[in-house]
Every structure is written in C-alpha cells, then in structure tokens.
Write a protein that holds these residues in place. Structure first.
Motif, PDB file in Angstrom:
ATOM      1  N   CYS A 160       0.832  -1.297   0.004  1.00 45.25           N
ATOM      2  CA  CYS A 160      -0.063  -0.004   0.054  1.00 45.25           C
ATOM      3  C   CYS A 160       0.901   1.089   0.049  1.00 45.25           C
ATOM      4  N   HIS A 196      -3.856   4.539   5.776  1.00 46.98           N
ATOM      5  CA  HIS A 196      -3.640   4.504   4.260  1.00 46.98           C
ATOM      6  C   HIS A 196      -3.542   6.052   4.112  1.00 46.98           C
ATOM      7  N   THR A 198      -9.195   7.656   2.728  1.00 43.11           N
ATOM      8  CA  THR A 198      -9.288   6.477   2.397  1.00 43.11           C
ATOM      9  C   THR A 198     -10.509   6.124   3.161  1.00 43.11           C
ATOM     10  N   ASP A 200      -7.704   6.313   7.220  1.00 46.34           N
ATOM     11  CA  ASP A 200      -6.405   6.955   6.866  1.00 46.34           C
ATOM     12  C   ASP A 200      -5.757   7.146   8.566  1.00 46.34           C
ATOM     13  N   GLU A 238      -9.593   4.789  -2.490  1.00 45.75           N
ATOM     14  CA  GLU A 238      -8.379   5.624  -2.187  1.00 45.75           C
ATOM     15  C   GLU A 238      -8.510   6.793  -3.320  1.00 45.75           C
TER      16      GLU A 238
END
Length: 200
Positions: free
Chosen positions: A67, A139, A143, A176, A197
């Motif tokens: 990721c 993330h 996201t 996130d 995302e």
C-alpha cells in the motif's frame, strides 16, 4: 498423502509467482515514473535495502508495505498484482486471484479485483480464523473502507475505538488512521471489504 503434498506445492508455487509478478511490476512502474530507489525509499518510508530485496524477488512484502509503495508511485496494489480493471471488461479467473495475506492459523486475504491507481477501488475477501489479526498504520488521507460480514464477527479497531460487526451487518470506516481487523470469536470470520482511495 501425495495429494496433500501437491496442494502445498501448488500453494507455494502460486505465492512465488505472485511475488515475482509484484517485483517485476514495482520495478516497471518505478522506471516508467523515472523514480530512483532512493526517491521511492524516501516517499514510501521504506529502506532502500528492502526495496532492492523486493525488486529482486527475495522478499515477500506485506499488504501494508505494498500500500505504501503503491501510494508513493501513484498506482494501486491491484496494478502490482495485475487484477486492476482494463477497458472495457476484465474477467479474472479464480486461479488468477492473488492471496496477499496469510494468517498464523490458516486465514487469508485475497484481492478479488481492483481499479488502477492513483484513484482506486479494491475488492477484498478476508477469511480469519479465531485469534487472527491484521493491523495497518493507516492509508493515504481520505481512504474509506466498506465492510460486509458474511459469517462470524469482525472486531474493527480504529484509533482507540473498538467496533463489532456481526454476521449480515455492514460498516464503513475512514482508514487513513491506524486500524486493525481481528477475529475475537470462536468461529471462522469471513468478510468482504472494499477500499476506496483518492489521489492526494
């Protein structure tokens, strides 16, 4: 007995081919974007040594690491494992669906399909055995993950809060931030997850 050995060999061979594809595509995207190992290391927060091992197919990168690399290069994890959509329809056979996480007790996570990056959507199928857990540091900003529990109970941790998503129930979560999925129940947990995302 022979059948069992063959199944293990097949599983190892599939994992090896996924790793090989991932290493080749990471190298390809990095070259396409004219990004040095040093720059990718800085952007993704991953050591240069780890990148050399990944590109040399000597490492088995985690989902979290993939990721970070995907976000740093403006692509998606689905691009790395070649299950991203292609115009107009992209059919993916069952034996082409990559398994990107294995739990200590036999659980697994498969990336069923996904769009290409940087704006990307991914569809995952998770199976977790009792006691298994997957944690993520978070993330890119914005996201969003969507969950549907087919069987069992999902314990979803987001920051310092815990939520239980039971069989037949759904949830949405901003991921996130640090978060985790865990099976704290006594039965197998199976859930579908969509990750959305947006490029920053």
């Amino acid at each position: 007995m022979t059948k069992k050995v063959n199944l293990v060999t097949d599983a190892n061979s599939i994992a090896s081919s996924v790793n090989e594809a991932v290493s080749q595509r990471i190298k390809l995207y990095r070259k396409q974007k004219k990004m040095s190992l040093d720059e990718l290391s800085r952007r993704a927060g991953v050591s240069k040594g780890a990148l050399v091992e990944i590109e040399g197919c000597k490492a088995n990168p985690s989902i979290a690491l993939l990721c970070r690399l995907a976000a740093a290069m403006g692509v998606s994890v689905a691009d790395f494992v070649d299950v991203s959509s292609k115009p107009t329809v992209h059919l993916i056979a069952e034996d082409e669906i990559p398994e990107l996480w294995k739990g200590d007790n036999g659980g697994r996570a498969r990336l069923l399909a996904g769009s290409g990056g940087p704006d990307m959507t991914e569809l995952w199928m998770w199976e977790m055995q009792p006691g298994e857990k997957f944690a993520s540091p978070g993330h890119p900003e914005g996201t969003l993950e969507l969950f549907y529990v087919q069987s069992g109970a999902l314990t979803l941790g987001v920051l310092d809060h815990l939520y239980t998503v039971n069989t037949g129930c759904s949830a949405t979560a901003r991921t996130d931030v640090p978060h985790f999925y865990e099976n704290r129940a006594e039965h197998t947990l199976i859930f579908i997850m969509t990750v959305n995302e947006k490029a920053s």
